[in-house]
Design an enzyme around this catalytic site. Sequence first.
Site, PDB file in Angstrom:
ATOM      1  NE  ARG A  51      -6.718   3.577   0.988  1.00  0.00           N
ATOM      2  CZ  ARG A  51      -7.789   2.956   0.495  1.00  0.00           C
ATOM      3  NH1 ARG A  51      -8.502   3.470  -0.510  1.00  0.00           N
ATOM      4  NH2 ARG A  51      -8.170   1.779   0.983  1.00  0.00           N
ATOM      5  N   GLY A  52      -4.906   1.014  -1.107  1.00  0.00           N
ATOM      6  CA  GLY A  52      -5.758  -0.173  -1.165  1.00  0.00           C
ATOM      7  C   GLY A  52      -5.019  -1.251  -1.945  1.00  0.00           C
ATOM      8  CB  ALA A  53      -4.589  -4.860  -1.258  1.00  0.00           C
ATOM      9  NE  ARG A 103       1.113   2.036   2.070  1.00  0.00           N
ATOM     10  CZ  ARG A 103      -0.186   2.056   2.384  1.00  0.00           C
ATOM     11  NH1 ARG A 103      -1.086   2.259   1.439  1.00  0.00           N
ATOM     12  NH2 ARG A 103      -0.579   1.884   3.627  1.00  0.00           N
ATOM     13  CD  GLN A 202      -7.357   4.607   5.257  1.00  0.00           C
ATOM     14  OE1 GLN A 202      -7.747   4.874   6.407  1.00  0.00           O
ATOM     15  NE2 GLN A 202      -6.132   4.197   5.019  1.00  0.00           N
ATOM     16  CG  ASP A 243      -3.965  -4.364   3.412  1.00  0.00           C
ATOM     17  OD1 ASP A 243      -3.881  -3.592   2.446  1.00  0.00           O
ATOM     18  OD2 ASP A 243      -4.805  -4.219   4.317  1.00  0.00           O
ATOM     19  CE  LYS A 254      -5.329   1.070   6.663  1.00  0.00           C
ATOM     20  NZ  LYS A 254      -3.908   1.486   6.574  1.00  0.00           N
TER      21      LYS A 254
HETATM   22  O1  MRU Z   1      -3.338   1.896   3.985  1.00  0.00           O
HETATM   23  P1  MRU Z   1      -4.348   1.578   2.941  1.00  0.00           P
HETATM   24  O2  MRU Z   1      -5.470   2.542   2.846  1.00  0.00           O
HETATM   25  O3  MRU Z   1      -3.717   1.264   1.594  1.00  0.00           O
HETATM   26  O4  MRU Z   1      -4.948   0.232   3.509  1.00  0.00           O
HETATM   27  C1  MRU Z   1      -5.319  -0.811   2.750  1.00  0.00           C
HETATM   28  C2  MRU Z   1      -6.737  -0.972   2.851  1.00  0.00           C
HETATM   29  O5  MRU Z   1      -7.431  -0.373   2.091  1.00  0.00           O
HETATM   30  C3  MRU Z   1      -7.333  -1.783   3.903  1.00  0.00           C
HETATM   31  O6  MRU Z   1      -6.510  -2.417   4.756  1.00  0.00           O
HETATM   32  C4  MRU Z   1      -8.382  -2.630   3.308  1.00  0.00           C
HETATM   33  O7  MRU Z   1      -9.305  -2.959   4.257  1.00  0.00           O
HETATM   34  C5  MRU Z   1      -7.801  -3.870   2.648  1.00  0.00           C
HETATM   35  S1  MRU Z   1      -7.959  -4.085   1.039  1.00  0.00           S
HETATM   36  C6  MRU Z   1      -7.903  -2.839   0.111  1.00  0.00           C
END
Ligand code: MRU
Length: 362
Positions: A51-53, A103, A202, A243, A254
């Site tokens: 997970r994470g962009a 996603r 997270q 994201d 998030k």
């Molecule tokens: O739902 P996730 O854990 O994939 O969310 C993405 C994120 O990790 C956050 O939004 C983050 O702050 C942005 S960048 C990785």
Amino acid sequence: MKVNGKEYRTVWMKDGTVFYIEQNRLPFEFVINKAATWQECCITIRSMQIRGAGAIGAMAGFAMALASISASRDAVRGISGDHSQDTYSTLLRAARAEIEATRPTARNLFYATELVFNSALQSSQDAVIEAQRVADRDADDSRRIGEFGNSLIRNGARILTHCNAGWLAFVDFGTALSPVYKAHQSGKKVFVYVDETRPRSQGARLTAWELFQEGVPHVIIPDNAGASLMAQGKVDMVITGADRIAANGDTANKIGTLEKAVVAHEFGIPFYIAAPTSTFDLACASGKDIVIEERDEEEVLFQEGPDADGVMHRIRVCSPGSHALNPAFDVTPAKYITGFITERGIIPATPKSPEGDLPPSP
Ligand code: MRU
């Protein structure tokens, strides 16, 4: 980054297999898993094992490369002669649609699939090379974000962050945490307030684990504590990841980020978004055009963790019979954002012309 003294990336591909750090098991267990097919890669993204962009983007790029290898095998095996190229591109397009459906919000996923898909139209070898390039670029961009972001951090700074935009959320280094690591390594004193970031925590699970590994002083705070800390003058700056960033600077991140940004604005505290330019979506005019993922209510209603013997349990923490709403992201209007820390430098949050305001690639 190092875990137990060994250098790791969050996700990497070797000899046609994708390896990744299983994030659902952290911080309780550090496990490396494998995905051998593009379909397995999709499962890792949907289930948030990865997970994470940026990490999602790298995984999606590798998935596209694996899809191209399997499509070229199927095309040769299934239909001979003139039609095999058609079969190949049909299979490729179908795989891309499925990978992109895992996603919806993180721009990096679509950035990666587009680049690797275009290379795959040449050959599957080209696709593999491009997927590696996407992952390498993600790590390199994150490292540069750390260097630029460090210039904003003064010695003794107290920084609030939300969710996990550390190295686990990217291929390496991270975005929001990359400047923090750089500042810490360069001898500055930094202290991080870590929003727990319900419902999947997270912050409490991943950001706190990363900061502990790196020896950065920090404390986990409940999601509703940030405003009070800011009001008391205990926060010098806020840095989060992103994201997807629209052309007008509106930023999806998030869920809960918006509240921090509005409160920081009220108290005159700088609020920075750290993100590579691969997260910018210039085709998206404003935050209104960003698709916000809604996830299963079970993520809110249940929590999991180990008992004293290390056995994981999942327990209901909400009133039985009630339902939950679970939007995974929110959009922070550009007016609340002080600036974007990118791999090309620090840019203002409300560019008149987004293309014109992005500094040239290094
Ligand atoms: O739902 P996730 O854990 O994939 O969310 C993405 C994120 O990790 C956050 O939004 C983050 O702050 C942005 S960048 C990785």
